[in-house]
Design a protein around this motif. Structure first.
Motif, mmCIF file in Angstrom:
data_model
loop_
_atom_site.group_PDB
_atom_site.id
_atom_site.type_symbol
_atom_site.label_atom_id
_atom_site.label_comp_id
_atom_site.label_asym_id
_atom_site.label_seq_id
_atom_site.Cartn_x
_atom_site.Cartn_y
_atom_site.Cartn_z
ATOM 1 N N PRO A 1 0.818 -1.211 0.000
ATOM 2 C CA PRO A 1 0.000 0.000 0.000
ATOM 3 C C PRO A 1 0.856 1.267 0.000
ATOM 4 O O PRO A 1 1.891 1.329 0.651
ATOM 5 N N PRO B 1 -1.774 7.567 1.463
ATOM 6 C CA PRO B 1 -2.650 8.471 0.706
ATOM 7 C C PRO B 1 -2.106 9.894 0.671
ATOM 8 O O PRO B 1 -1.390 10.322 1.576
ATOM 9 N N GLN C 1 -8.378 10.443 2.932
ATOM 10 C CA GLN C 1 -9.058 9.162 2.816
ATOM 11 C C GLN C 1 -8.362 8.253 1.812
ATOM 12 O O GLN C 1 -7.634 8.720 0.931
ATOM 13 N N THR C 2 -8.626 6.957 1.979
ATOM 14 C CA THR C 2 -8.146 5.972 1.020
ATOM 15 C C THR C 2 -9.317 5.465 0.182
ATOM 16 O O THR C 2 -10.483 5.681 0.517
ATOM 17 N N THR D 1 -10.758 1.882 -1.446
ATOM 18 C CA THR D 1 -10.613 0.434 -1.324
ATOM 19 C C THR D 1 -11.165 -0.255 -2.558
ATOM 20 O O THR D 1 -12.330 -0.052 -2.925
ATOM 21 N N GLY E 1 -2.762 5.741 -1.706
ATOM 22 C CA GLY E 1 -4.072 5.721 -1.083
ATOM 23 C C GLY E 1 -5.079 4.788 -1.716
ATOM 24 O O GLY E 1 -6.238 4.768 -1.301
ATOM 25 N N ASP F 1 -5.954 0.986 -2.036
ATOM 26 C CA ASP F 1 -5.648 -0.344 -1.514
ATOM 27 C C ASP F 1 -6.425 -1.375 -2.331
ATOM 28 O O ASP F 1 -7.660 -1.391 -2.313
ATOM 29 N N ARG G 1 -15.934 9.474 -1.392
ATOM 30 C CA ARG G 1 -14.608 9.674 -0.804
ATOM 31 C C ARG G 1 -14.083 11.065 -1.175
ATOM 32 O O ARG G 1 -13.149 11.213 -1.960
ATOM 33 N N PHE H 1 -10.369 11.780 -0.668
ATOM 34 C CA PHE H 1 -9.362 11.049 -1.434
ATOM 35 C C PHE H 1 -8.778 11.962 -2.506
ATOM 36 O O PHE H 1 -9.519 12.614 -3.254
#
Length: 498
Positions: A249, A252, A256-257, A259, A282, A284, A440, A443
């Protein structure tokens, strides 16, 4: 300089592909005209070549390491498993029917002639050819039909380096045992060993390597350390495990990340398509195989498949089909690539791959798929990079065009293009859209990630590791003089019983 070398492995995913790539890059940097070669590959991860054919993705990566465009001659035989017992046979880049494990022996002589012809042609054109084995030469039950391991080495009289992954444990036994089970004529070509993915103090390993040398009469040419910076272009399905992350990973850039749940299909193909996402800070990316794994995902990716209809049924059986529909109903992004794209459509008419006739798809895209007997093979390098490998074609499409390479409905995207997300501008724009769909807002999409450069950097890293930890003088000597004289070990067949 002239010569050839075979890099074999104690197991699948031992590191053969990366050692070959590292040697190709190392030699090319030194001005040597070098080419990769894998006589026979069994993989559903493939790439389209400049001559319009299809080869294993690892050989395309190795060609890149050598500074060459991918060509069918680097992998003349490709087997693409569609079930546990049958594979599509791709010969010199083109589909040549299907073969069953039990009747492969009947094709051996014809295929051996193809292998010999291609290898001889490469050796005449290039200074050096670095060959990659397949699986393990210790699979003595397959020796009679072997074209890629000791069968190749014996036919072409080339030295063999045996690579093993010490991270799995038991490596000294694997190295010793692999040599021990071989026929004496095969043993004679095993020049020495390479230990891959070592962690810790090499001094602790040294006594074992000395004993291995005493037992086998063969040196260890190098101990290559584990490096988590090498993970792109993974070919072997052994390394694509449910629950596993795709690459380390990256922290970020924002608060935020994002997913990403990538579905680990039973007959997954071109799993490397999601690697570009894992290069992003960021983001994953994790392989999943259970419906519960989709609940917390922002994005779902359905990758390619060599058995689209069968893998679609698997999605339904595991509850993943309904979980994907629910994910899309919440307005969150779903991306289907090649076979995954076909699964997203209304219907699939397949009289070619599965011969199942017409089956219902997930119905998230208003289009149908009809399989053609002729496989589509296309490659683009400009203005966007990508390639297509599929039997299915889109008909009855009523959806919005997506970039001219696919279709979309809201946050559901489908494309036949492999490698599309390697295009940096495309990937950034798409990530911005899907992050918005997932809510997000914290992000941040990075603007400085260059996936092509990341792939090249890994090839340079592998070459650097070999330059530092491999006895390159010994390898050059093998290339210049061929197999050295090595003692014959007693095999299991020689030993008395009782």
């Amino acid at each position: 300089m002239s010569g050839a070398l075979l890099v074999a492995g104690t197991t699948s995913d031992a590191g053969k592909s990366m050692v070959v790539a590292g040697l190709c890059r190392l030699l090319a940097r030194g001005g040597v005209r070098v080419a990769p070669f894998k006589a026979q590959n069994m993989s559903n991860n493939s790439a389209v070549t400049v001559d319009g054919g299809e080869i294993g993705r690892a050989q395309a990566m190795q060609a890149r390491a050598a500074g060459l465009a991918p060509h069918t001659r680097f992998n003349p035989i490709l087997l693409k498993p569609g079930s546990d017992r049958t594979s599509q046979l791709v010969l010199r880049g083109r589909v040549a029917g299907s073969v069953a494990a039990g009747d492969y022996f009947t094709h051996r002589d014809r295929l051996a002639a193809v292998v010999a012809d291609e290898l001889a042609s490469l050796r005449a054109e290039f200074d050096v050819v670095i060959c990659e084995g397949a699986g393990s030469p210790a699979e003595i039950n397959l020796r009679a039909t072997d074209l890629a391991n000791m069968g190749l080495a014996r036919a072409a009289h080339v030295p063999v380096i045996l690579v093993g992954d010490i991270d799995r444990g038991g490596l000294l036994a694997h190295l010793h045992g692999t040599v021990a089970v071989l026929e004496p004529a095969d043993q004679a070509l095993i020049a020495g060993f390479v230990v891959n993915k070592f962690r810790g103090d090499p001094a602790l390993l040294e006594p074992g390597l000395r004993q291995l040398h005493t037992l086998t009469g063969r040196p260890t040419y190098g101990v290559i350390p584990f490096h988590d910076g090498i993970w792109l272009d993974t070919e072997d399905s052994v390394s694509v495990r449910p629950g596993g992350l795709v690459g380390p990973p990256q922290p970020p850039r924002g608060e935020q990340t994002l997913t990403v749940a990538a579905i680990r299909l039973p007959r997954i193909s071109n799993s490397t398509d999601v690697e570009a996402l894992a290069c992003e800070p960021g983001v994953d990316v994790r392989w999943v195989a259970d419906a519960s794994d989709l609940a917390a995902a922002d994005v779902v990716v359905i990758p390619g498949s060599k058995a689209t209809v069968s893998d679609l049924a698997w999605l339904t059986e595991r509850g993943l089909a309904e979980a994907i529909r629910m994910h899309a109903a919440r307005g969150r992004a779903v991306l289907g690539v090649c076979g995954g794209f076909q699964m997203l459509c209304r219907r699939i008419d397949d009289s070619v791959e599965s011969r199942a006739g017409t089956v219902a798809g997930l119905g998230l895209l208003a289009a149908d798929i009809v399989f053609d007997r002729e496989k589509t093979l296309r490659r683009w390098d400009t203005p966007l990079y990508g390639f297509e490998i599929h039997h299915g074609r889109v008909v009855g499409n009523a959806e919005q065009d997506w970039l001219g390479v696919g279709i979309r409905r809201g946050a559901v995207y489908g494309t036949h293009w492999h490698g599309l997300l390697d295009n940096d501008a495309v990937r950034r724009a798409w990530l911005t859209e899907v992050a918005g769909a997932a809510g997000r807002t914290g992000f941040v999409v990075a603007d400085d990630i260059d996936v092509a450069s990341r792939r090249d950097a890994q090839l340079d890293l592998m070459a650097d590791l070999l330059a530092e930890h491999l006895d390159t003088d010994a390898v050059l000597d093998l290339l210049a003089h061929g197999p050295p004289s090595r003692p014959t070990m007693r095999t299991a067949l020689d030993r008395p019983t009782g």
